[in-house]
Write an enzyme that holds these catalytic residues in place. Structure first.
Site, PDB file in Angstrom:
ATOM      1  N   ASN A   1     -10.013   0.309   0.002  1.00  0.00           N
ATOM      2  CA  ASN A   1      -8.495   0.156   0.094  1.00  0.00           C
ATOM      3  C   ASN A   1      -8.073  -0.140  -1.377  1.00  0.00           C
ATOM      4  O   ASN A   1      -8.181  -1.491  -1.932  1.00  0.00           O
ATOM      5  CB  ASN A   1      -7.905  -0.745   1.025  1.00  0.00           C
TER       6      ASN A   1
ATOM      7  N   HIS B   1      -3.257   7.169   3.526  1.00  0.00           N
ATOM      8  CA  HIS B   1      -3.575   5.863   2.838  1.00  0.00           C
ATOM      9  C   HIS B   1      -4.943   5.332   3.514  1.00  0.00           C
ATOM     10  O   HIS B   1      -5.122   5.315   4.765  1.00  0.00           O
ATOM     11  CB  HIS B   1      -2.764   4.809   3.090  1.00  0.00           C
TER      12      HIS B   1
ATOM     13  N   CYS C   1       0.748  -1.373   0.010  1.00  0.00           N
ATOM     14  CA  CYS C   1       0.062  -0.031   0.002  1.00  0.00           C
ATOM     15  C   CYS C   1       0.764   1.285   0.051  1.00  0.00           C
ATOM     16  O   CYS C   1       0.426   2.284  -0.069  1.00  0.00           O
ATOM     17  CB  CYS C   1      -0.912  -0.162   1.254  1.00  0.00           C
TER      18      CYS C   1
END
Ligand code: UT7
Length: 328
Positions: free
Chosen positions: A285, A255, A115
């Site tokens: 996500n 994030h 990520c």
């Protein structure tokens, strides 16, 4: 002469049309909209349908970037694609995106940092621009997370979504652009978040498919504990070492993994919620695409000179932060 900095001079994005809602998910696994909203903060996510890879959303994001910035593909001299869901093991999805966009005078490659992929890619690409060797650099985060999500595992399937975002980096001698970055990793994360098969250690076989080993394996609580402390640590550190305060900082771009992680980070930074970009409820996500998708969505509200911190945490473990001044 002033130092050359790398500035973001445009943002593009692409999201697939299909919307997977919590209601639809709750018909697939034993979950509820209420659980997902309370524990993660996601209402819906986008899904690429059909036999298309991450490059499908990636090249569309880059094409939109070119249109918005009046950039010709010939002018680009480097493209970095951050992804954990490449179209194929090889060649790099960056090469595929460059080909689909008509980029012929550049070198392209993929970067896998979970990520934190976009954050790492942006920091690395900025060095090429700062050195003076590269003048128009595309950084794209593109993911088809739905290709590695186990839609029978209720602990992971609500989290992830598909999408892509891209930025253009160009040199500037003005007092804007990327100013500082902190990049970190710790391989201890491997045991907590990984894909068990499909790599060189355990190539695909009937057994690995039967054992569902090509999907994301995540020990949610362990990852949560690391994410919540590390993402806040690097955000506070980059703030302090650049003399920023909650008043002088205009935006946090975190994030988008879990609303509770985002809120904890903002709290440690003493930042009010109106300064935090949050779109997790709409897209979930999207791994390497979350940060550029936020910049894309908030682009109209950004002003030249705005102080912005990007922060991420992901598989590896990898984490980091970037401090930049918005350039337009
Ligand atoms: O971007 C990459 C980095 N990844 C992350 O940052 C993810 C970090 N981790 C998380 O965001 C959270 O740990 C999760 C969202 C993955 C899970 O939330 P949690 O609050 O840590 O839940 P849990 O795993 O501790 O599970 C709590 C309970 C369990 O039931 P019992 O054992 O208490 O009876 C689970 O079985 O919730 C249950 N559960 C669910 N219930 C309804 C787990 N998933 C679900 C679900 N619906 N979807």
């Amino acid at each position: 002469m002033n130092k050359i900095r790398a500035a973001i001079t445009g943002v593009g994005a692409n999201l697939p049309d299909y919307i997977l809602t919590n209601d639809e998910l709750s018909r697939m696994v034993d979950t509820t909209d209420e659980w997902i909203m309370t524990r993660i903060g996601i209402k819906e996510r986008r899904i690429i349908k059909g036999q298309k890879g991450a490059s499908e959303v990636g090249y569309k994001a880059v094409n939109q970037l070119f249109e918005k910035t009046n950039t010709s593909p010939d002018e680009v001299d480097m493209l970095v694609c951050a992804t954990v869901t490449p179209d194929r093991q090889f060649p790099a999805t960056g090469n595929i995106i460059s080909d689909k966009c008509g980029i012929k005078n550049a070198f392209s490659f993929d970067l896998n940092a979970g990520c934190s992929g976009f954050l790492y890619a942006l920091a690395i690409a900025s060095k090429f621009v700062e050195s003076g060797s590269h003048k128009k650099v595309v950084v794209v985060g593109a993911e088809k997370m739905s290709s590695i999500v186990d839609y029978t595992d209720r602990a992971t399937c609500p989290i992830f979504g598909d999408g892509a975002g891209a930025v253009l980096l160009e040199p500037t001698t003005e007092d804007v652009g990327i100013i500082d970055s902190i990049l970190q990793s710790d391989g201890v994360g491997n045991i907590h978040l990984h894909q068990k098969a499909g790599g060189s250690e355990k190539p695909a076989s009937h057994e690995t498919v039967d054992a569902r080993e090509h999907f994301i394996y995540q020990e949610g609580q362990a990852v949560f504990k690391w994410a919540v402390s590390k993402m806040a640590d690097v955000s506070v550190e980059i703030m302090q070492r650049n003399g920023l305060t909650s008043e002088t900082l205009q935006w946090l771009v975190p994030h988008q993994a879990n609303m509770r992680i985002i809120e904890a980070t903002a709290q440690r930074m003493k930042l009010e919620k109106s300064k935090v970009m949050i779109n997790i409820q709409k897209y979930g996500n999207t791994t390497a695409a979350t940060l550029p998708l936020c910049l894309w969505e908030w682009e109209d509200q950004l002003k030249k000179g705005d102080n912005i911190i990007l922060a991420s945490f992901g598989a590896g473990f990898t984490w980091g932060s970037i401090y930049l001044k918005w350039a337009y």
